[in-house]
Enzyme design. Structure first.
Site: not given
Ligand code: ADP
Length: 184
Positions: A15, A142
């Protein structure tokens, strides 16, 4: 051309990579809640301090921390004419909040793009990436959280707006092509 895009998909689906490319092509900001949270952790802001342990465990950060953040970010001037949301909404409560927020802003998501990649492929991609939260147990957690909390968001959008599913298990350039043709 569509200017308000939501990217859905499991961790490691690509993404972020794809959102960056589309953001440049369309001249719209790429809003990644993961990037915003990681920056907050590095800067040791109150948000970062509260979010850090959840992120390291592979859990979602509590909605109360995320919802204000998104509300503020969509209010910035660069977001008036469009945006790509990457990593938000991640559960149905966040999706419902976004729907209300957009109604208040008199905006609409033009397109919801769902990147699909099998779990085995995701695990090997994430292990190769070596981010701080990319160790095997956090990755498994995750993915569990994704299936439990985020997959219902796909149904939420299937019922409401244009959801398009793209095969993310292909070379990045091919995924970009598919995304570009899906964004009308
Ligand atoms: P990935 O999609 O590889 O898990 P992200 O960079 O999107 O990585 O997110 C990393 C971490 O940040 C998630 O595992 C979560 O803990 C937190 N996070 C990100 N976006 C959100 C969200 N919309 N709501 C809750 N936690 C979030």
């Amino acid at each position: 051309m569509a200017k308000r895009l939501i990217f859905l998909g499991p961790p490691g689906a690509g993404k972020g990579t794809q959102a960056e490319i589309i953001s440049e092509n369309h001249q719209i900001p790429h809003i990644s809640t993961g990037d915003i949270l990681r920056a907050a952790v590095v800067q040791q802001t109150p948000l970062g301090k509260q979010a850090k342990d959840y992120m390291n465990r592979g859990e979602l950060v509590p909605d109360v921390l995320i919802l204000n953040l998104i509300q503020d970010r969509l209010g910035y001037e660069d977001a008036v004419n469009g945006w790509i949301l990457d990593g938000f909404p991640r559960n149905v409560n966040q999706a419902a909040f976004l729907e209300e927020l957009l109604a208040k802003l008199e905006q609409n998501a033009d397109c919801v793009l769902n990147l699909e990649v099998p779990d085995e492929v995701l695990v090997s991609r994430l292990l190769a990436r070596k981010r701080k939260d990319d160790n095997e147990s956090t990755i498994r957690r995750r993915l569990e959280v994704y299936h439990q909390d985020t997959v219902p968001v796909i149904d939420f959008y299937q019922q409401r707006s244009t959801l398009k599913t793209i095969d993310g298990d292909r070379p990045p350039e091919e995924v970009t092509e598919q995304l570009c043709s899906a964004i009308v």
